[in-house]
Scaffold this motif. Structure first.
Motif, PDB file in Angstrom:
ATOM      1  N   VAL A  68      86.531 135.597  62.399  1.00  0.00           N
ATOM      2  CA  VAL A  68      86.860 134.735  63.538  1.00  0.00           C
ATOM      3  C   VAL A  68      85.687 134.581  64.511  1.00  0.00           C
ATOM      4  CG1 VAL A  68      88.324 134.485  65.586  1.00  0.00           C
ATOM      5  CG2 VAL A  68      89.344 135.077  63.383  1.00  0.00           C
ATOM      6  N   PRO A  69      85.050 135.666  64.986  1.00  0.00           N
ATOM      7  CA  PRO A  69      83.915 135.485  65.910  1.00  0.00           C
ATOM      8  C   PRO A  69      82.781 134.672  65.297  1.00  0.00           C
ATOM      9  CG  PRO A  69      84.672 137.759  65.927  1.00  0.00           C
ATOM     10  CD  PRO A  69      85.355 137.091  64.780  1.00  0.00           C
ATOM     11  N   GLY A  70      82.513 134.896  63.997  1.00  0.00           N
ATOM     12  CA  GLY A  70      81.449 134.137  63.347  1.00  0.00           C
ATOM     13  C   GLY A  70      81.757 132.657  63.260  1.00  0.00           C
ATOM     14  N   LEU A  71      83.003 132.327  62.948  1.00  0.00           N
ATOM     15  CA  LEU A  71      83.387 130.920  62.870  1.00  0.00           C
ATOM     16  C   LEU A  71      83.358 130.268  64.247  1.00  0.00           C
ATOM     17  CD1 LEU A  71      86.323 131.007  60.286  1.00  0.00           C
ATOM     18  CD2 LEU A  71      84.032 130.082  59.963  1.00  0.00           C
ATOM     19  N   MET A  72      83.781 131.007  65.269  1.00  0.00           N
ATOM     20  CA  MET A  72      83.695 130.472  66.622  1.00  0.00           C
ATOM     21  C   MET A  72      82.245 130.202  67.001  1.00  0.00           C
ATOM     22  SD  MET A  72      86.516 132.671  68.784  1.00  0.00           S
ATOM     23  CE  MET A  72      86.012 131.868  70.321  1.00  0.00           C
ATOM     24  N   MET A  73      81.363 131.132  66.638  1.00  0.00           N
ATOM     25  CA  MET A  73      79.944 130.963  66.960  1.00  0.00           C
ATOM     26  C   MET A  73      79.342 129.796  66.181  1.00  0.00           C
ATOM     27  SD  MET A  73      77.733 132.175  69.027  1.00  0.00           S
ATOM     28  CE  MET A  73      78.626 133.644  69.544  1.00  0.00           C
ATOM     29  N   LEU A  74      79.733 129.645  64.925  1.00  0.00           N
ATOM     30  CA  LEU A  74      79.244 128.531  64.117  1.00  0.00           C
ATOM     31  C   LEU A  74      79.587 127.197  64.766  1.00  0.00           C
ATOM     32  CD1 LEU A  74      78.103 127.330  61.437  1.00  0.00           C
ATOM     33  CD2 LEU A  74      80.393 127.584  60.473  1.00  0.00           C
ATOM     34  N   THR A  75      80.825 127.055  65.184  1.00  0.00           N
ATOM     35  CA  THR A  75      81.256 125.818  65.840  1.00  0.00           C
ATOM     36  C   THR A  75      80.601 125.656  67.202  1.00  0.00           C
ATOM     37  OG1 THR A  75      83.401 125.991  64.724  1.00  0.00           O
ATOM     38  CG2 THR A  75      83.260 124.498  66.611  1.00  0.00           C
TER      39      THR A  75
ATOM     40  N   SER B  70      77.535 122.608  70.841  1.00  0.00           N
ATOM     41  CA  SER B  70      76.696 122.653  72.037  1.00  0.00           C
ATOM     42  C   SER B  70      75.447 121.803  71.846  1.00  0.00           C
ATOM     43  CB  SER B  70      76.301 124.102  72.360  1.00  0.00           C
ATOM     44  OG  SER B  70      77.424 124.875  72.671  1.00  0.00           O
ATOM     45  N   ILE B  71      74.821 121.963  70.686  1.00  0.00           N
ATOM     46  CA  ILE B  71      73.592 121.216  70.414  1.00  0.00           C
ATOM     47  C   ILE B  71      73.877 119.716  70.318  1.00  0.00           C
ATOM     48  CG2 ILE B  71      71.813 120.801  68.668  1.00  0.00           C
ATOM     49  CD1 ILE B  71      71.892 123.786  68.048  1.00  0.00           C
ATOM     50  N   SER B  72      74.882 119.337  69.533  1.00  0.00           N
ATOM     51  CA  SER B  72      75.145 117.908  69.325  1.00  0.00           C
ATOM     52  C   SER B  72      75.599 117.221  70.610  1.00  0.00           C
ATOM     53  CB  SER B  72      76.194 117.726  68.226  1.00  0.00           C
ATOM     54  OG  SER B  72      77.419 118.327  68.590  1.00  0.00           O
ATOM     55  N   ASN B  73      76.444 117.882  71.402  1.00  0.00           N
ATOM     56  CA  ASN B  73      76.916 117.274  72.653  1.00  0.00           C
ATOM     57  C   ASN B  73      75.771 117.014  73.618  1.00  0.00           C
ATOM     58  OD1 ASN B  73      79.666 117.113  72.038  1.00  0.00           O
ATOM     59  ND2 ASN B  73      80.056 119.200  72.705  1.00  0.00           N
ATOM     60  N   ALA B  74      74.926 118.024  73.819  1.00  0.00           N
ATOM     61  CA  ALA B  74      73.830 117.875  74.780  1.00  0.00           C
ATOM     62  C   ALA B  74      72.751 116.932  74.258  1.00  0.00           C
ATOM     63  CB  ALA B  74      73.224 119.239  75.097  1.00  0.00           C
ATOM     64  N   ALA B  75      72.459 117.002  72.953  1.00  0.00           N
ATOM     65  CA  ALA B  75      71.410 116.159  72.376  1.00  0.00           C
ATOM     66  C   ALA B  75      71.777 114.683  72.498  1.00  0.00           C
ATOM     67  CB  ALA B  75      71.180 116.533  70.910  1.00  0.00           C
TER      68      ALA B  75
ATOM     69  N   PHE C  45      69.179 123.905  74.381  1.00  0.00           N
ATOM     70  CA  PHE C  45      68.425 123.640  73.154  1.00  0.00           C
ATOM     71  C   PHE C  45      68.712 122.229  72.650  1.00  0.00           C
ATOM     72  CE2 PHE C  45      67.849 124.305  68.442  1.00  0.00           C
ATOM     73  CZ  PHE C  45      66.463 124.376  68.489  1.00  0.00           C
ATOM     74  N   GLY C  46      69.990 121.824  72.715  1.00  0.00           N
ATOM     75  CA  GLY C  46      70.346 120.462  72.330  1.00  0.00           C
ATOM     76  C   GLY C  46      69.716 119.435  73.252  1.00  0.00           C
ATOM     77  N   PHE C  47      69.636 119.739  74.534  1.00  0.00           N
ATOM     78  CA  PHE C  47      68.981 118.852  75.507  1.00  0.00           C
ATOM     79  C   PHE C  47      67.518 118.658  75.124  1.00  0.00           C
ATOM     80  CE2 PHE C  47      67.027 117.769  79.570  1.00  0.00           C
ATOM     81  CZ  PHE C  47      67.955 116.904  80.135  1.00  0.00           C
ATOM     82  N   ILE C  48      66.881 119.737  74.699  1.00  0.00           N
ATOM     83  CA  ILE C  48      65.480 119.661  74.251  1.00  0.00           C
ATOM     84  C   ILE C  48      65.363 118.768  73.026  1.00  0.00           C
ATOM     85  CG2 ILE C  48      63.586 121.016  73.260  1.00  0.00           C
ATOM     86  CD1 ILE C  48      64.603 123.371  75.010  1.00  0.00           C
ATOM     87  N   ILE C  49      66.278 118.935  72.074  1.00  0.00           N
ATOM     88  CA  ILE C  49      66.256 118.110  70.864  1.00  0.00           C
ATOM     89  C   ILE C  49      66.481 116.640  71.217  1.00  0.00           C
ATOM     90  CG2 ILE C  49      67.483 117.606  68.704  1.00  0.00           C
ATOM     91  CD1 ILE C  49      68.033 120.594  68.449  1.00  0.00           C
TER      92      ILE C  49
ATOM     93  N   GLN D 230      70.335 115.075  64.155  1.00  0.00           N
ATOM     94  CA  GLN D 230      71.109 115.916  63.246  1.00  0.00           C
ATOM     95  C   GLN D 230      70.227 116.807  62.376  1.00  0.00           C
ATOM     96  OE1 GLN D 230      74.403 116.142  63.335  1.00  0.00           O
ATOM     97  NE2 GLN D 230      74.434 114.644  65.000  1.00  0.00           N
ATOM     98  N   MET D 231      68.928 116.573  62.385  1.00  0.00           N
ATOM     99  CA  MET D 231      68.045 117.295  61.472  1.00  0.00           C
ATOM    100  C   MET D 231      68.010 118.788  61.771  1.00  0.00           C
ATOM    101  SD  MET D 231      64.104 116.455  60.463  1.00  0.00           S
ATOM    102  CE  MET D 231      63.399 117.017  62.020  1.00  0.00           C
ATOM    103  N   ILE D 232      67.795 119.150  63.039  1.00  0.00           N
ATOM    104  CA  ILE D 232      67.703 120.572  63.397  1.00  0.00           C
ATOM    105  C   ILE D 232      69.042 121.282  63.193  1.00  0.00           C
ATOM    106  CG2 ILE D 232      67.183 122.209  65.240  1.00  0.00           C
ATOM    107  CD1 ILE D 232      64.748 120.789  64.161  1.00  0.00           C
ATOM    108  N   PRO D 233      70.168 120.740  63.686  1.00  0.00           N
ATOM    109  CA  PRO D 233      71.452 121.428  63.444  1.00  0.00           C
ATOM    110  C   PRO D 233      71.772 121.612  61.967  1.00  0.00           C
ATOM    111  CG  PRO D 233      71.697 119.814  65.182  1.00  0.00           C
ATOM    112  CD  PRO D 233      70.341 119.598  64.586  1.00  0.00           C
ATOM    113  N   LEU D 234      71.534 120.574  61.142  1.00  0.00           N
ATOM    114  CA  LEU D 234      71.908 120.645  59.732  1.00  0.00           C
ATOM    115  C   LEU D 234      70.949 121.497  58.915  1.00  0.00           C
ATOM    116  CD1 LEU D 234      73.031 116.970  58.994  1.00  0.00           C
ATOM    117  CD2 LEU D 234      74.476 118.982  59.240  1.00  0.00           C
ATOM    118  N   LEU D 235      69.656 121.384  59.178  1.00  0.00           N
ATOM    119  CA  LEU D 235      68.663 122.042  58.336  1.00  0.00           C
ATOM    120  C   LEU D 235      68.238 123.410  58.848  1.00  0.00           C
ATOM    121  CD1 LEU D 235      66.332 119.039  57.410  1.00  0.00           C
ATOM    122  CD2 LEU D 235      68.295 119.949  56.161  1.00  0.00           C
ATOM    123  N   VAL D 236      68.513 123.697  60.127  1.00  0.00           N
ATOM    124  CA  VAL D 236      68.059 124.973  60.692  1.00  0.00           C
ATOM    125  C   VAL D 236      69.230 125.810  61.204  1.00  0.00           C
ATOM    126  CG1 VAL D 236      66.604 126.070  62.436  1.00  0.00           C
ATOM    127  CG2 VAL D 236      65.836 123.954  61.334  1.00  0.00           C
ATOM    128  N   ILE D 237      70.002 125.276  62.154  1.00  0.00           N
ATOM    129  CA  ILE D 237      71.025 126.073  62.824  1.00  0.00           C
ATOM    130  C   ILE D 237      72.147 126.491  61.875  1.00  0.00           C
ATOM    131  CG2 ILE D 237      72.691 126.137  64.702  1.00  0.00           C
ATOM    132  CD1 ILE D 237      69.777 126.223  65.577  1.00  0.00           C
TER     133      ILE D 237
END
Length: 253
Positions: free
Chosen positions: A60-67, A72-77, A153-157, A168-175
């Protein structure tokens, strides 16, 4: 400090959540529910406990962190990229609004959305598996700090990206790969010693480990180290954002 400017940016972004409720909330919750069905029920029913915790609850904590990281990144980016794409960012930069107030409005809204989503996922998880929460204050602390850090971090992206594909490149390929390899579905104690050492170079390990400790009272990495690493990531993101505004990197050209 121009609180009215912060409030205006913040409310504008929060109102966007209402207009995209299906994409922003329903879709991540459904995706996470599928993880619980597949990993928690199907696979978890065939696995022993991990550190004395049922496997379904352990993830559960891992899945929460994954989401949380991805949202966070996609919303701010997207929030900062869209004004750059349409050219309205120049109106904001020429207004009597400081860089701090711009960042506070956009990042505050993105982090708020992620925290709300994280709490919804926590409530959803409780329908699938029995949960315990030993340190609720620490859980909220990690939740908020991680949401703010990765919103920055998303704001930076969003400033760095020169096209929708790069958003979407950084979230999909890195995060996402780092999160899957960061102990989301397993404990580091299950790895061979050599791989365990390599995994410690993955920064997401410290986020997942500290967050898991707030639930069950034990983790792969000491909670003090996890908390310090979270603050370190936050400091690095703040430094980069400050540099971007001071130099006008992709903001004034």
């Amino acid at each position: 400090m121009n609180l009215e400017a912060i409030r205006a940016i913040y409310m504008f972004e929060m109102n966007r959540l209402k207009r995209t409720l299906g994409q922003s909330v329903v879709s991540p919750v459904l995706s996470t529910s599928l993880y619980f069905v597949v990993f928690g029920s199907a696979i978890g029913g065939r696995m022993a406990e991990v550190g004395g915790v049922p496997y379904g609850a352990f993830i559960v904590p891992g899945l929460m962190m994954l989401t949380l990281l991805n949202q966070s990144i996609s919303n701010a980016a997207f929030a900062i990229y869209f004004p750059r794409f349409t050219g309205t960012i120049y109106e904001l930069l020429s207004a009597p609004v400081s860089p701090f107030e711009i960042v506070a409005g956009y990042v505050g809204a993105a982090a708020t959305k992620s925290v709300i989503l994280g709490l919804i996922i926590l409530a959803t998880a409780s329908l699938f598996v029995p949960l315990e929460l030993r340190h609720p204050v620490w859980m909220l602390s990690f939740l908020v700090l991680t949401a703010v850090t990765f919103s920055l971090f998303g704001f930076i992206i969003g400033i760095w990206a020169d096209g929708f594909e790069r958003l979407q490149m950084i979230p999909l390929l890195v995060i996402t790969p780092l999160t899957f390899l960061g102990g989301t579905f397993y404990s580091l104690d299950m790895l061979p010693p050599a791989w365990r050492t390599v995994t410690l170079f993955n920064p997401v390990v410290y986020l997942v480990s500290g967050f898991r400790w707030s639930f069950f009272g034990h983790s792969d990495v000491r909670v003090e180290v996890s908390f310090a690493m979270t603050l370190f990531f936050l400091s690095v993101c703040l430094f980069i954002v400050r540099w971007m505004f001071r130099t006008g990197y992709r903001l004034k050209s």
